[in-house]
Design a protein around this motif. Structure first.
Motif, PDB file in Angstrom:
ATOM      1  N   VAL A  90      34.040  37.612  51.863  1.00 24.39           N
ATOM      2  CA  VAL A  90      34.477  38.737  50.932  1.00 24.39           C
ATOM      3  C   VAL A  90      35.079  38.119  49.651  1.00 24.39           C
ATOM      4  CG1 VAL A  90      35.959  40.660  50.369  1.00 24.39           C
ATOM      5  CG2 VAL A  90      34.654  40.654  52.655  1.00 24.39           C
ATOM      6  N   MET A  91      35.891  37.196  49.766  1.00 24.81           N
ATOM      7  CA  MET A  91      36.389  36.271  48.756  1.00 24.81           C
ATOM      8  C   MET A  91      35.302  35.829  47.827  1.00 24.81           C
ATOM      9  SD  MET A  91      40.301  34.865  49.944  1.00 24.81           S
ATOM     10  CE  MET A  91      40.401  34.081  48.559  1.00 24.81           C
ATOM     11  N   VAL A 142      30.796  37.892  41.992  1.00 20.75           N
ATOM     12  CA  VAL A 142      30.851  39.197  41.258  1.00 20.75           C
ATOM     13  C   VAL A 142      31.643  39.411  40.055  1.00 20.75           C
ATOM     14  CG1 VAL A 142      31.046  41.961  41.455  1.00 20.75           C
ATOM     15  CG2 VAL A 142      30.083  40.596  43.152  1.00 20.75           C
ATOM     16  N   SER A 143      32.895  38.952  40.152  1.00 19.32           N
ATOM     17  CA  SER A 143      33.590  38.725  39.183  1.00 19.32           C
ATOM     18  C   SER A 143      33.224  37.854  37.648  1.00 19.32           C
ATOM     19  CB  SER A 143      35.213  38.266  39.397  1.00 19.32           C
ATOM     20  OG  SER A 143      35.671  39.037  40.466  1.00 19.32           O
ATOM     21  N   ALA A 167      28.569  48.005  32.065  1.00 17.11           N
ATOM     22  CA  ALA A 167      28.121  47.761  33.280  1.00 17.11           C
ATOM     23  C   ALA A 167      28.957  46.639  33.911  1.00 17.11           C
ATOM     24  CB  ALA A 167      26.842  47.238  33.150  1.00 17.11           C
ATOM     25  N   GLY A 168      29.382  45.702  33.048  1.00 18.88           N
ATOM     26  CA  GLY A 168      30.200  44.609  33.372  1.00 18.88           C
ATOM     27  C   GLY A 168      31.839  44.990  33.877  1.00 18.88           C
ATOM     28  N   LEU A 169      32.208  46.085  33.171  1.00 17.77           N
ATOM     29  CA  LEU A 169      33.402  46.557  33.158  1.00 17.77           C
ATOM     30  C   LEU A 169      33.642  47.328  34.843  1.00 17.77           C
ATOM     31  CD1 LEU A 169      36.547  46.931  32.725  1.00 17.77           C
ATOM     32  CD2 LEU A 169      35.695  48.971  31.200  1.00 17.77           C
ATOM     33  N   PHE A 170      32.484  48.193  34.779  1.00 15.97           N
ATOM     34  CA  PHE A 170      32.537  48.816  36.036  1.00 15.97           C
ATOM     35  C   PHE A 170      32.233  48.333  37.216  1.00 15.97           C
ATOM     36  CE2 PHE A 170      29.991  51.457  39.250  1.00 15.97           C
ATOM     37  CZ  PHE A 170      30.777  52.461  39.412  1.00 15.97           C
ATOM     38  N   LEU A 171      31.289  47.173  37.199  1.00 15.82           N
ATOM     39  CA  LEU A 171      31.193  46.162  38.505  1.00 15.82           C
ATOM     40  C   LEU A 171      32.275  45.622  38.672  1.00 15.82           C
ATOM     41  CD1 LEU A 171      28.880  44.795  40.143  1.00 15.82           C
ATOM     42  CD2 LEU A 171      28.821  43.203  38.488  1.00 15.82           C
ATOM     43  N   TYR A 172      33.322  44.979  37.845  1.00 19.71           N
ATOM     44  CA  TYR A 172      34.589  44.690  38.288  1.00 19.71           C
ATOM     45  C   TYR A 172      35.276  45.238  38.694  1.00 19.71           C
ATOM     46  CZ  TYR A 172      38.635  41.456  37.928  1.00 19.71           C
ATOM     47  OH  TYR A 172      39.724  40.974  38.436  1.00 19.71           O
ATOM     48  N   VAL A 173      35.421  46.774  38.226  1.00 19.91           N
ATOM     49  CA  VAL A 173      36.360  47.681  39.035  1.00 19.91           C
ATOM     50  C   VAL A 173      35.851  48.223  40.465  1.00 19.91           C
ATOM     51  CG1 VAL A 173      37.117  49.958  38.643  1.00 19.91           C
ATOM     52  CG2 VAL A 173      36.868  48.649  36.703  1.00 19.91           C
ATOM     53  N   LEU A 174      34.634  48.292  40.558  1.00 21.65           N
ATOM     54  CA  LEU A 174      34.124  48.344  41.925  1.00 21.65           C
ATOM     55  C   LEU A 174      34.444  47.423  42.811  1.00 21.65           C
ATOM     56  CD1 LEU A 174      32.342  50.052  43.828  1.00 21.65           C
ATOM     57  CD2 LEU A 174      30.380  48.888  42.901  1.00 21.65           C
ATOM     58  N   ALA A 175      34.346  46.217  42.347  1.00 19.17           N
ATOM     59  CA  ALA A 175      34.551  44.980  43.099  1.00 19.17           C
ATOM     60  C   ALA A 175      36.065  44.975  43.678  1.00 19.17           C
ATOM     61  CB  ALA A 175      34.432  43.641  42.498  1.00 19.17           C
ATOM     62  N   ILE A 185      37.551  45.441  47.484  1.00 12.69           N
ATOM     63  CA  ILE A 185      38.757  44.058  47.994  1.00 12.69           C
ATOM     64  C   ILE A 185      39.958  44.771  48.533  1.00 12.69           C
ATOM     65  CG2 ILE A 185      39.621  43.074  45.711  1.00 12.69           C
ATOM     66  CD1 ILE A 185      38.819  40.243  47.377  1.00 12.69           C
ATOM     67  N   PHE A 186      40.426  45.895  47.746  1.00  8.79           N
ATOM     68  CA  PHE A 186      41.572  46.552  47.888  1.00  8.79           C
ATOM     69  C   PHE A 186      41.559  47.386  48.943  1.00  8.79           C
ATOM     70  CE2 PHE A 186      43.539  45.244  43.624  1.00  8.79           C
ATOM     71  CZ  PHE A 186      44.839  45.156  43.878  1.00  8.79           C
TER      72      PHE A 186
END
Length: 250
Positions: free
Chosen positions: A75-76, A82-83, A101-109, A113-114
């Motif tokens: 997962v890490m 992805v980050s 898309a990059g910002l949303f992808l990072y928020v989703l990632a 993980i949280f």
């Protein structure tokens, strides 16, 4: 003001140069858009967590990760990859849609993980100022207060915190090595490690708050918001871990 305001013939266009060299109005617009997008990213993170927990995905993910210590390493590894992709998209100079898309992808990632930790923390409380608080709201409020204070200090002091970049990078690589070792060999890093990581997260907030004017162009407010969101997420992660260490289970 929209993307068209950053045409080559626009007075706000500073392609190839940092925000700090742009006209004063362009700097104000950049800061406003950066923090507006940061707030939107935080709201999106909260919404995604609520949605996934309401679907029971936190329980499923905890069951999946509980099968082997190597699951967390996978997962890490996926999160780091992805980050990197998300940050690359957010820095796109060709498409505003790619930046979003990059910002949303990072928020989703980050939300993914949280998920197992928040799923566990939702059943815990902590005593603060003589009152019982739910862990997650308490950690979120603490993070928000710390971020607001650090941001105000960075702006009001007008200090250049760029000197912290190398130290913070070394600290994060060292902490990553310790985290991988703790997962692989099954030892607990303890509360003091979380305290040190909170100090590092505060350093990152000061560093990025100071440097967004120097490292980004006026059209890169989405990428700047991503960098700040990453610092806030890091701070929230370890504040939540400390609160969980001193919590009471319901």
């Amino acid at each position: 003001m929209n993307q068209a305001d950053f045409r080559a013939d626009s007075p706000y266009a500073t392609f190839g140069s940092a925000v700090i060299t742009a006209p004063e109005e362009a700097r104000r617009v950049f800061i406003r858009k950066t923090y507006t997008h940061l707030a939107a990213a935080v709201y999106a993170f909260v919404a995604l967590e609520w949605l996934m927990i309401s679907m029971g995905l936190d329980v499923r993910m905890m069951q999946m990760l509980g099968g082997s210590q190597w699951s967390w390493l996978l997962v890490m590894g996926a999160f780091i990859a992805v980050s990197y992709i998300a940050d690359s998209w957010a820095r796109s100079t060709t498409s505003l849609g790619m930046q979003y898309a990059g910002l949303f992808l990072y928020v989703l990632a980050q939300a993914v993980i949280f998920l197992p930790m928040i799923g566990l923390a939702k059943s815990m409380t902590i005593n603060l100022a003589g009152q019982e608080w739910q862990i997650v709201p308490a950690a979120g409020l603490t993070t928000a207060i710390m971020f607001a204070g650090l941001t105000a200090y960075a702006f009001l002091s007008k200090q250049d915190f760029s000197f912290m970049g190398g130290f913070l990078s070394i600290t994060m690589w060292g902490s990553l090595a310790l985290i991988v070792a703790s997962i692989a060999f099954g030892f607990n890093l303890g509360v003091w490690f979380s305290v040190l990581m909170i100090v590092a997260a505060c350093g990152y907030i000061l560093y990025y708050t100071s440097n967004i004017m120097r490292e980004y162009r006026t059209d890169q407010y989405v990428a700047a918001a991503l960098a700040l969101f990453a610092s806030v997420a890091l701070l929230f992660w370890y504040v939540l871990r400390i609160f969980m260490a001193f919590s009471n289970r319901n």
